[in-house]
Design an enzyme around this catalytic site. Structure first.
Site: not given
Ligand code: UT7
Length: 331
Positions: A118, A258, A288
């Protein structure tokens, strides 16, 4: 190549693209042993966007790219470089970068993918900024794009409720005056490589009937280990990055984390004694989206007026590797 060393970097525009199909927590109750209440309480996620069959990472990436270029009134031919942070490319190779390059007609641009979990978003932004400062490039399109729904095990409630599909983009270029990138740093600890992984289908475990039967081609995550690790490393890391930039934590106008878990965002900000309303949060809508999530939150934060021109924004990400990184950028 005409080297123009130490050119100041600026953010010229942002864009995003998500699939139209919405999958709610209630929809997931139908396919795994979960509940809307569990997902909302443990993560903050209420729904996510899921790509339709045939819709690819490169499709979302190209749409986000065009929006960022339009926002900046820059034509694709002006691009020198395209860097795509992704963990779910259409194919392992060629990368999403070259597909986007051809699709949008960026005839003069180099293009590649960057895979750093990520955190790919921060790694890509840092490389783009470094390339501009060094005089290699004048305009770089940085994209985070994922169709994780194709590599998630829809029978595994530990992961399938968390992730969503989407793409975001940020166009960086040479500016005048002060550099917009006030500080940036990335880290990795490969000894934690089993915290988040997709083990099968490549060199370690070439695809066989057995690897498919064992589901090795799906994302595996030790969620609770990741949760504890992130809560430990991120607060001192971002505090230190602020000091490097000569800033007090309270001088950061907006925090773009994030978008993995609302409890992580809350917990980190609590430790830093920063009010939660300084965070841009959109994980309730998109889940996510891995390397795309910081771009989605940055774009929506700007579009919705939560982030304004001149603001100092902390971008923070963490993910497979384990990797983590952050950048302080003036909008
Ligand atoms: O993007 C890359 C970075 N990734 C992250 O940042 C993820 C970080 N981790 C997290 O966000 C959290 O750890 C999760 C949301 C993944 C999990 O939350 P948790 O509070 O750490 O839960 P847990 O894994 O400790 O599981 C608690 C319980 C378990 O049941 P038992 O063993 O206590 O009976 C799980 O089996 O919750 C159960 N569980 C679920 N229950 C209902 C796990 N997933 C689900 C689910 N629905 N979807």
């Amino acid at each position: 190549m005409n080297f123009n060393r130490c050119a100041p970097v600026v953010l010229l525009g942002t864009g995003m693209s998500v699939p139209t199909r919405v999958v709610t927590n209630r929809d997931l109750e139908e396919i795994v042993d979960t509940s809307d209440q569990w997902i909302v309480e443990r993560t903050g996620i209420r729904e996510r966007r899921i790509a339709s069959m045939g819709e690819l990472t490169s499709d979302l990436a190209a749409a986000a790219a065009m929006q960022a270029l339009d926002a900046a009134s820059v034509s694709p031919e002006e691009l020198d470089m395209i860097i795509v942070g992704t963990n779910s490319p259409d194919r392992l190779f060629p990368g999403v970068g070259p597909i986007v390059q051809a699709r949008i007609g960026a005839s003069k641009a180099g293009a590649c993918d960057l895979q750093a979990g990520c955190t790919g978003c921060v790694y890509a932004l840092m490389l783009a900024s470094a390339g501009i400062r060094a005089g290699f490039w004048k305009k770089v399109l940085v994209i985070g794009a994922e169709v994780l729904s194709r590599i998630v095990d829809w029978k595994d409630r530990n992961t399938c409720v968390l992730f969503g599909d989407g793409a975001g983009a940020a166009l960086l270029g040479v500016g005048e005056g002060e550099d917009a990138v006030l500080a940036a740093e990335v880290h990795a600890d490969g000894s934690l490589d089993d915290y988040i992984e997709l083990p099968g289908g490549l060199v370690a475990h070439p695809a066989t009937v057995e690897t498919v039967e064992q589901g090795l081609h799906f994302v595996k995550m030790k969620g609770n280990e990741v949760f504890k690790y992130v809560n430990k490393v991120i607060p001192p890391f971002v505090r230190d990055l602020c000091s490097q930039a000569g800033l007090d934590l309270r001088e950061i106008d907006a925090w773009v984390f994030h978008q993995a878990n609302h409890r992580i965002i809350e917990g980190v900000l609590r430790r830093l004694e920063i009010p939660l309303d300084k965070a841009v949060v959109n994980l309730q809508k998109y889940g996510n989206t891995s390397a795309a999530s910081v771009f989605l939150a940055l774009h929506e934060g700007m579009a919705e007026g939560k982030i304004s021109k001149g603001d100092k924004v902390m971008l923070v990400s963490f993910g497979a590797g384990m990797t983590y990184g952050a950048m302080i950028i003036r909008i």
